[in-house]
Motif scaffolding. Structure first.
Motif, mmCIF file in Angstrom:
data_model
loop_
_atom_site.group_PDB
_atom_site.id
_atom_site.type_symbol
_atom_site.label_atom_id
_atom_site.label_comp_id
_atom_site.label_asym_id
_atom_site.label_seq_id
_atom_site.Cartn_x
_atom_site.Cartn_y
_atom_site.Cartn_z
ATOM 1 N N GLN A 166 3.674 -0.292 -6.556
ATOM 2 C CA GLN A 166 4.912 -0.205 -5.785
ATOM 3 C C GLN A 166 4.903 1.002 -4.854
ATOM 4 O OE1 GLN A 166 7.723 -0.177 -8.996
ATOM 5 N NE2 GLN A 166 8.070 -2.404 -8.884
ATOM 6 N N ARG A 167 4.399 2.119 -5.366
ATOM 7 C CA ARG A 167 4.326 3.316 -4.511
ATOM 8 C C ARG A 167 3.339 3.105 -3.369
ATOM 9 N NH1 ARG A 167 4.246 5.825 -9.645
ATOM 10 N NH2 ARG A 167 2.009 6.208 -9.457
ATOM 11 N N LEU A 168 2.215 2.416 -3.656
ATOM 12 C CA LEU A 168 1.225 2.145 -2.613
ATOM 13 C C LEU A 168 1.796 1.202 -1.560
ATOM 14 C CD1 LEU A 168 -1.685 2.510 -1.606
ATOM 15 C CD2 LEU A 168 -2.337 0.547 -3.038
ATOM 16 N N ALA A 169 2.554 0.185 -2.004
ATOM 17 C CA ALA A 169 3.163 -0.748 -1.057
ATOM 18 C C ALA A 169 4.183 -0.034 -0.174
ATOM 19 C CB ALA A 169 3.835 -1.890 -1.820
ATOM 20 N N ASP A 170 4.949 0.885 -0.760
ATOM 21 C CA ASP A 170 5.918 1.640 0.041
ATOM 22 C C ASP A 170 5.226 2.484 1.101
ATOM 23 O OD1 ASP A 170 7.988 0.566 -1.400
ATOM 24 O OD2 ASP A 170 8.169 2.265 -2.772
ATOM 25 N N LYS A 171 4.106 3.124 0.729
ATOM 26 C CA LYS A 171 3.393 3.981 1.679
ATOM 27 C C LYS A 171 2.762 3.153 2.794
ATOM 28 C CE LYS A 171 2.378 7.732 -1.545
ATOM 29 N NZ LYS A 171 1.309 8.507 -2.238
ATOM 30 N N ILE A 172 2.193 1.995 2.404
ATOM 31 C CA ILE A 172 1.569 1.147 3.424
ATOM 32 C C ILE A 172 2.619 0.603 4.388
ATOM 33 C CG2 ILE A 172 0.351 -1.036 3.791
ATOM 34 C CD1 ILE A 172 -1.174 -0.510 1.219
ATOM 35 N N ALA A 173 3.774 0.185 3.834
ATOM 36 C CA ALA A 173 4.842 -0.342 4.702
ATOM 37 C C ALA A 173 5.396 0.755 5.599
ATOM 38 C CB ALA A 173 5.961 -0.937 3.834
ATOM 39 N N THR A 174 5.506 1.958 5.063
ATOM 40 C CA THR A 174 5.997 3.074 5.885
ATOM 41 C C THR A 174 5.021 3.401 7.004
ATOM 42 O OG1 THR A 174 7.161 3.997 3.964
ATOM 43 C CG2 THR A 174 6.756 5.472 5.819
ATOM 44 N N SER A 196 7.379 -4.275 -0.306
ATOM 45 C CA SER A 196 8.171 -3.067 -0.046
ATOM 46 C C SER A 196 9.630 -3.418 0.234
ATOM 47 C CB SER A 196 7.572 -2.300 1.134
ATOM 48 O OG SER A 196 8.341 -1.155 1.417
ATOM 49 N N GLN A 197 9.871 -4.513 0.972
ATOM 50 C CA GLN A 197 11.246 -4.935 1.253
ATOM 51 C C GLN A 197 11.973 -5.359 -0.024
ATOM 52 O OE1 GLN A 197 10.796 -7.953 4.262
ATOM 53 N NE2 GLN A 197 10.759 -6.464 5.943
ATOM 54 N N ASN A 198 11.252 -6.074 -0.895
ATOM 55 C CA ASN A 198 11.874 -6.467 -2.169
ATOM 56 C C ASN A 198 12.235 -5.245 -3.007
ATOM 57 O OD1 ASN A 198 11.603 -9.187 -1.557
ATOM 58 N ND2 ASN A 198 9.598 -9.364 -2.554
ATOM 59 N N ARG A 199 11.330 -4.276 -2.983
ATOM 60 C CA ARG A 199 11.629 -3.047 -3.734
ATOM 61 C C ARG A 199 12.821 -2.310 -3.117
ATOM 62 N NH1 ARG A 199 10.249 0.895 -7.084
ATOM 63 N NH2 ARG A 199 10.103 3.037 -6.346
ATOM 64 N N GLN A 200 12.911 -2.315 -1.786
ATOM 65 C CA GLN A 200 14.040 -1.659 -1.122
ATOM 66 C C GLN A 200 15.349 -2.384 -1.449
ATOM 67 O OE1 GLN A 200 13.755 1.218 0.554
ATOM 68 N NE2 GLN A 200 15.991 1.250 0.671
ATOM 69 N N GLU A 201 15.302 -3.722 -1.503
ATOM 70 C CA GLU A 201 16.482 -4.476 -1.897
ATOM 71 C C GLU A 201 16.887 -4.157 -3.330
ATOM 72 O OE1 GLU A 201 15.642 -8.562 -1.263
ATOM 73 O OE2 GLU A 201 15.654 -8.416 0.932
ATOM 74 N N GLN A 202 15.897 -3.978 -4.195
ATOM 75 C CA GLN A 202 16.192 -3.602 -5.574
ATOM 76 C C GLN A 202 16.860 -2.231 -5.640
ATOM 77 O OE1 GLN A 202 12.724 -3.572 -8.086
ATOM 78 N NE2 GLN A 202 13.897 -3.118 -9.942
ATOM 79 N N LYS A 203 16.381 -1.305 -4.809
ATOM 80 C CA LYS A 203 17.003 0.017 -4.748
ATOM 81 C C LYS A 203 18.442 -0.079 -4.257
ATOM 82 C CE LYS A 203 12.856 2.814 -3.892
ATOM 83 N NZ LYS A 203 12.197 3.721 -2.915
ATOM 84 N N ASP A 204 18.656 -0.914 -3.229
ATOM 85 C CA ASP A 204 20.007 -1.082 -2.693
ATOM 86 C C ASP A 204 20.947 -1.668 -3.735
ATOM 87 O OD1 ASP A 204 19.113 -0.083 -0.291
ATOM 88 O OD2 ASP A 204 18.758 -2.060 0.605
ATOM 89 N N ARG A 205 20.473 -2.656 -4.498
ATOM 90 C CA ARG A 205 21.300 -3.225 -5.559
ATOM 91 C C ARG A 205 21.617 -2.193 -6.627
ATOM 92 N NH1 ARG A 205 17.857 -7.808 -4.894
ATOM 93 N NH2 ARG A 205 16.593 -7.083 -6.655
ATOM 94 N N VAL A 257 -2.943 -9.564 4.827
ATOM 95 C CA VAL A 257 -2.714 -8.587 3.751
ATOM 96 C C VAL A 257 -1.444 -7.781 4.000
ATOM 97 C CG1 VAL A 257 -3.655 -6.549 2.619
ATOM 98 C CG2 VAL A 257 -5.161 -8.456 3.198
ATOM 99 N N GLN A 258 -1.220 -7.444 5.260
ATOM 100 C CA GLN A 258 -0.079 -6.585 5.588
ATOM 101 C C GLN A 258 1.258 -7.281 5.336
ATOM 102 O OE1 GLN A 258 0.137 -5.370 9.699
ATOM 103 N NE2 GLN A 258 1.138 -3.430 9.173
ATOM 104 N N ALA A 259 1.332 -8.581 5.595
ATOM 105 C CA ALA A 259 2.595 -9.301 5.441
ATOM 106 C C ALA A 259 3.121 -9.271 3.995
ATOM 107 C CB ALA A 259 2.444 -10.730 5.931
ATOM 108 N N PRO A 260 2.313 -9.636 2.978
ATOM 109 C CA PRO A 260 2.849 -9.563 1.609
ATOM 110 C C PRO A 260 3.130 -8.138 1.138
ATOM 111 C CG PRO A 260 0.515 -10.158 1.587
ATOM 112 C CD PRO A 260 0.966 -10.251 3.009
ATOM 113 N N VAL A 261 2.334 -7.166 1.666
ATOM 114 C CA VAL A 261 2.606 -5.777 1.285
ATOM 115 C C VAL A 261 3.972 -5.346 1.801
ATOM 116 C CG1 VAL A 261 1.910 -3.371 1.630
ATOM 117 C CG2 VAL A 261 0.189 -5.105 1.090
#
Length: 229
Positions: free
Chosen positions: A100-108, A165-174, A157-161
């Motif tokens: 999850q941390r790697l996906a956040d960094k790649i998306a950022t 990250s978006q799913n994790r951000q939605e989880q944070k928002d919830r 590869v970039q699209a699912p990553v």
């Protein structure tokens, strides 16, 4: 009967200054009975002695009100400060896995100008290298099939990553929304509790004030009766 005997002092008192235990206010009667256990509702007490106990009872009311106010203030402070927290540090910043941390960094990184500039630099360098520098034997000649394959793999590869990250951000928002709801609910409950304590305090003060006024009226009635007699 011309005179009666005061139970406390033992002196004879005229009927207009005699107060039977049955007619004395309950709180004052209990105070007299506490000091003189043999005192009953059928006994009499003179105005002078009764006023002493009235004064003592009045002071007791005032001191009791001060203690009650202090107690209420402590309860209010305890309600606002000693409650367990509804939101912990773990709720505000939940632990995340390495993926999850790697996906956040790649998306950022993928949504930054650094990535865009680096991407176009590599793209232009790849084309310039194969067209001009090693034009005799290019490893990826025009129309750059290898480059297209790499770009397709990168996009795949970039699209699912980014979606991870978006799913994790939605989880944070919830999670933030749930925490905000908990905090708001706690604040609402505490405000209601505070209103209830204030209502109790106002009712208590009004009750004590009425009792003090009634005692004062009794004082005045005794004084008027004494003046008339």
């Amino acid at each position: 009967m011309d005179s009666l005997k005061c139970f406390i002092s033992g002196k004879k008192i005229p009927p207009n200054e005699a107060h039977q235990g049955l007619q004395i206010r309950k709180g004052v009667f209990q105070l007299i009975h506490k000091q003189y256990p043999a005192f009953s509702e059928n006994d009499f007490v003179c105005t002078e002695e009764l006023n002493k106990f009235r004064k003592a009872y009045l002071l007791k009311l005032v001191s009791g009100e001060k203690k009650e106010l202090s107690k209420l203030e402590k309860e209010v402070l305890q309600a606002l400060t000693d409650h367990t927290k509804v939101v912990t540090q773990h709720d505000l910043a939940p632990e995340s896995t390495f993926g999850q941390r790697l996906a956040d960094k790649i998306a950022t990184f993928g949504g930054s100008w650094t990535f865009i500039i680096a991407f176009f630099s590599v793209l232009m360098g790849w084309i310039f290298l194969n067209v001009f520098i090693i034009a005799a034997k290019p490893f990826d000649p025009y129309p750059f099939i290898l480059l297209n394959l790499i770009l397709s793999c990168l996009a795949a590869v970039q699209a699912p990553v980014i979606m991870m990250s978006q799913n994790r951000q939605e989880q944070k928002d919830r999670s933030r929304a749930e925490n905000d709801y908990k905090i708001n609910l706690k604040a609402e409950v505490e405000i209601r509790t505070l209103h209830e304590k204030l209502d109790h305090l106002i009712t208590y003060q009004n009750k004590r004030m009425m009792e003090v006024q009634q005692l004062q009226m009794e004082y005045l009635e005794d004084l008027v009766n004494k003046i008339r007699s």
